[in-house]
Write a protein that holds these residues in place. Structure first.
Motif, PDB file in Angstrom:
ATOM      1  N   LYS A 177     -23.553   1.752   4.349  1.00  0.00           N
ATOM      2  CA  LYS A 177     -23.557   3.060   5.021  1.00  0.00           C
ATOM      3  C   LYS A 177     -22.810   4.103   4.191  1.00  0.00           C
ATOM      4  N   SER A 178     -21.644   3.738   3.670  1.00  0.00           N
ATOM      5  CA  SER A 178     -20.854   4.716   2.899  1.00  0.00           C
ATOM      6  C   SER A 178     -21.622   5.167   1.655  1.00  0.00           C
ATOM      7  N   ILE A 179     -22.211   4.200   0.951  1.00  0.00           N
ATOM      8  CA  ILE A 179     -22.946   4.558  -0.275  1.00  0.00           C
ATOM      9  C   ILE A 179     -24.181   5.395   0.086  1.00  0.00           C
TER      10      ILE A 179
ATOM     11  N   HIS B 152     -24.692   7.556   2.639  1.00  0.00           N
ATOM     12  CA  HIS B 152     -24.370   8.970   2.908  1.00  0.00           C
ATOM     13  C   HIS B 152     -24.216   9.718   1.577  1.00  0.00           C
ATOM     14  N   ARG B 153     -23.476   9.094   0.669  1.00  0.00           N
ATOM     15  CA  ARG B 153     -23.192   9.759  -0.612  1.00  0.00           C
ATOM     16  C   ARG B 153     -24.447   9.898  -1.467  1.00  0.00           C
ATOM     17  N   ALA B 154     -25.313   8.873  -1.451  1.00  0.00           N
ATOM     18  CA  ALA B 154     -26.538   8.914  -2.249  1.00  0.00           C
ATOM     19  C   ALA B 154     -27.429  10.059  -1.769  1.00  0.00           C
TER      20      ALA B 154
ATOM     21  N   GLY C 153     -18.502  10.210  11.621  1.00  0.00           N
ATOM     22  CA  GLY C 153     -17.379  10.911  11.004  1.00  0.00           C
ATOM     23  C   GLY C 153     -17.638  11.196   9.532  1.00  0.00           C
ATOM     24  N   SER C 154     -18.250  10.240   8.827  1.00  0.00           N
ATOM     25  CA  SER C 154     -18.526  10.452   7.393  1.00  0.00           C
ATOM     26  C   SER C 154     -19.452  11.644   7.208  1.00  0.00           C
ATOM     27  N   THR C 155     -20.501  11.724   8.033  1.00  0.00           N
ATOM     28  CA  THR C 155     -21.445  12.848   7.933  1.00  0.00           C
ATOM     29  C   THR C 155     -20.696  14.159   8.121  1.00  0.00           C
TER      30      THR C 155
ATOM     31  N   ALA D 207      -4.592   7.779   3.597  1.00  0.00           N
ATOM     32  CA  ALA D 207      -5.528   7.253   2.591  1.00  0.00           C
ATOM     33  C   ALA D 207      -6.919   7.225   3.206  1.00  0.00           C
ATOM     34  N   SER D 208      -7.629   8.329   3.101  1.00  0.00           N
ATOM     35  CA  SER D 208      -8.942   8.432   3.734  1.00  0.00           C
ATOM     36  C   SER D 208     -10.014   8.783   2.717  1.00  0.00           C
ATOM     37  N   ALA D 209     -11.034   7.926   2.637  1.00  0.00           N
ATOM     38  CA  ALA D 209     -12.135   8.178   1.706  1.00  0.00           C
ATOM     39  C   ALA D 209     -12.996   9.341   2.180  1.00  0.00           C
ATOM     40  N   GLN D 210     -13.048   9.535   3.497  1.00  0.00           N
ATOM     41  CA  GLN D 210     -13.856  10.652   3.997  1.00  0.00           C
ATOM     42  C   GLN D 210     -13.215  11.982   3.621  1.00  0.00           C
ATOM     43  N   VAL D 211     -11.893  12.072   3.781  1.00  0.00           N
ATOM     44  CA  VAL D 211     -11.210  13.328   3.462  1.00  0.00           C
ATOM     45  C   VAL D 211     -11.259  13.578   1.946  1.00  0.00           C
TER      46      VAL D 211
ATOM     47  N   LEU E 120     -10.196  -1.683   6.815  1.00  0.00           N
ATOM     48  CA  LEU E 120     -10.060  -0.860   8.016  1.00  0.00           C
ATOM     49  C   LEU E 120     -11.167  -1.089   9.046  1.00  0.00           C
ATOM     50  N   ASP E 121     -12.404  -1.017   8.612  1.00  0.00           N
ATOM     51  CA  ASP E 121     -13.517  -1.114   9.569  1.00  0.00           C
ATOM     52  C   ASP E 121     -13.726  -2.535  10.071  1.00  0.00           C
ATOM     53  N   GLU E 122     -13.108  -3.504   9.400  1.00  0.00           N
ATOM     54  CA  GLU E 122     -13.335  -4.907   9.754  1.00  0.00           C
ATOM     55  C   GLU E 122     -12.241  -5.451  10.685  1.00  0.00           C
TER      56      GLU E 122
ATOM     57  N   VAL F  37      -7.972   6.588  15.666  1.00  0.00           N
ATOM     58  CA  VAL F  37      -8.826   7.788  15.626  1.00  0.00           C
ATOM     59  C   VAL F  37     -10.189   7.494  15.002  1.00  0.00           C
ATOM     60  N   LYS F  38     -10.663   6.285  15.173  1.00  0.00           N
ATOM     61  CA  LYS F  38     -12.019   5.935  14.725  1.00  0.00           C
ATOM     62  C   LYS F  38     -13.000   6.210  15.867  1.00  0.00           C
ATOM     63  N   GLU F  39     -14.162   5.569  15.867  1.00  0.00           N
ATOM     64  CA  GLU F  39     -15.179   5.845  16.882  1.00  0.00           C
ATOM     65  C   GLU F  39     -14.631   5.602  18.297  1.00  0.00           C
TER      66      GLU F  39
END
Ligand code: S3P
Length: 429
Positions: A22-24, A26-28, A95-97, A167-171, A314-316, A341-343
């Motif tokens: 999913k992360s890859i 969104h970025r792709a 949130g990533s979107t 430490a947030s990859a989205q930010v 984190l997500d796991e 503060v996740k889903e």
């Protein structure tokens, strides 16, 4: 609200491919949408989060054309020149979107309104709004510009120096997307590292992000479209890994799983717990590592998790909490306050639901303690509308004695619409 009944199978066995990461994905979609030229993406997942990114980009004038096969598309890049949308951009649960597109739209000279579902509208946005305003964008939101809907009037941006509060990859990625459109370099300092899919993809597209320890320097510039073959999502693989290692009679092979070091915390933690997981056929495709994973029934012991491991797992954590219930001893998870503060508030929701299945748990402000008893019992639980909690509870149901009833099981489709079908193929009753 979809209700599912789950029982412990006699055996869990099978070979599975996962939905694309999913992360890859969104970025792709996003990076190719603003690149020069066209790219083919293959392995795109069908979940609602990535569909939201795709729909919003189309609303901003990006041509995304399905190719043969449901998981392949061509993206026609607009070289940093998107078109104002006549409507509101709805990111749903993603949130990533929201955060990535806020960074992108901050540099686009028109008005955008970004919103999402009730969960998304309660998630913190000040962490992106602050730096985007400092770069020169006009961004407004509810509650003192800290909650969506966000109204963004983009324009000329200047590079800044910014220290991430978490430490947030989205930010980080949001600021990178703005920085690529700015005048002058942007320096981003991180408190700890997080997944680096954006950095890898920007490099592969001819952009420049210099790394010096935990500091990144982003140079503005154009990107060249690049074809991307998306690996399977390790965050989706995690459910089957935990099901297999915790069940007394199981063996599962997961094909083609993304192995970015920022994402493999689940493997390190499960291995520390004594899990028998082997990594086979490692390869590197398009700058991202991948491999097959084979997981088998294993006696598990408790672990302590905290510090720099947290952003890598984190997500796991909801599904890891299930593994901790089945392990011997008390597992402590600390430094994980971001889970609140996740889903959903994944600390309180995970613990509330696992307690209903007979788990012995203690809640901490930044995590949890789980006293593993080696067993769970069936019960009635709910997903809190959170995809990862729905699937973690389904795994708990596959390991518990008696029947588990899960309300809100449809939440899984945010990242893994095929989850329930796959669960049926793996079990042998
Ligand atoms: C993501 C980063 C993580 C993760 C989320 C996806 C991303 O959030 O929880 O599901 O694609 O960048 P953080 O922003 O907390 O790192």
């Amino acid at each position: 609200m979809a209700r599912r009944r789950i029982k412990r199978p006699k055996r869990i066995e099978g070979v599975l491919s996962l939905p694309g990461d999913k992360s890859i994905s969104h970025r792709a979609l996003i990076l190719n949408a603003v690149a020069r030229g066209s790219a083919e993406l293959c392995g795109l997942p069908s979940g609602a989060d990535v569909a939201a990114t795709r729909r919003i980009l189309k609303g901003l004038g990006v041509k995304i054309v399905p190719l043969d096969g449901s998981d392949r598309v061509a993206v026609h890049g607009r070289n940093w020149s998107l078109r104002e949308s006549g409507g509101i951009l709805n990111a749903g649960n993603s949130g990533s979107t929201t955060r990535l597109l806020a960074g992108l739209l901050a540099g686009q000279p028109f008005l955008s309104v970004l919103t999402g579902d009730a969960s998304l509208r309660s998630r913190p946005m000040a962490r992106v709004v602050g730096p985007l305003k400092a770069m020169g964008a006009c961004v407004m939101g509810r509650a003192g510009d800290s909650l969506a809907p966000l109204v963004i009037r983009g324009g000329s941006l200047r590079g800044i120096e910014h220290t991430l509060p978490v430490a947030s990859a989205q930010v980080k990625s949001s600021i990178i997307l703005a920085a690529l459109q700015a005048t002058g370099d942007t320096v981003i300092r991180q408190p700890a590292s997080s997944r680096d899919h954006t950095e890898r993809m920007v490099e592969a597209m001819g952009g420049t992000i210099k790394q010096d320890g935990l500091a990144l320097t982003v140079k503005p510039g154009s990107l060249q479209a690049v074809d991307i073959n998306i690996p399977g999502d390790i965050s989706s693989a995690a459910f089957w890994l935990v099901a297999a290692v915790c069940h007394p009679n199981a063996r599962v092979r997961l094909r083609n799983v993304g192995m970015n070091p920022g994402r493999t915390g689940i493997l390190d933690v499960l291995k520390d717990m004594g899990a028998n997981i082997s990594v086979e056929g490692r390869s590197m495709v398009g700058g991202e590592p991948r491999a097959d994973l084979v997981a088998e029934s294993s006696p598990l012991r408790a672990v302590d998790i905290g510090g720099e491991t947290i952003p890598r797992v984190l997500d796991e954590i909801p599904v890891l909490a299930v593994a901790a219930c089945l392990a011997k001893g008390s597992t402590t998870i600390r430094d994980a306050q971001e889970l609140r503060v996740k889903e959903s508030d994944r600390i309180s929701a995970t613990l509330a639901e696992l307690s209903r299945l007979g788990a012995f748990v203690e809640e901490r402000p930044d995590g949890m303690v789980i006293h593993g008893s080696g067993e769970l019992k069936g019960g009635t639980v709910r997903s809190h509308g959170d995809h990862r909690l729905a699937m973690a509870l389904a795994v708990a149901g596959m390991l518990a004695g008696g029947e588990t009833i899960l309300d809100g099981s449809q939440a899984a489709s945010v990242s893994y619409p095929q989850f329930w079908e796959r669960l049926d193929t793996l079990r042998d009753n």
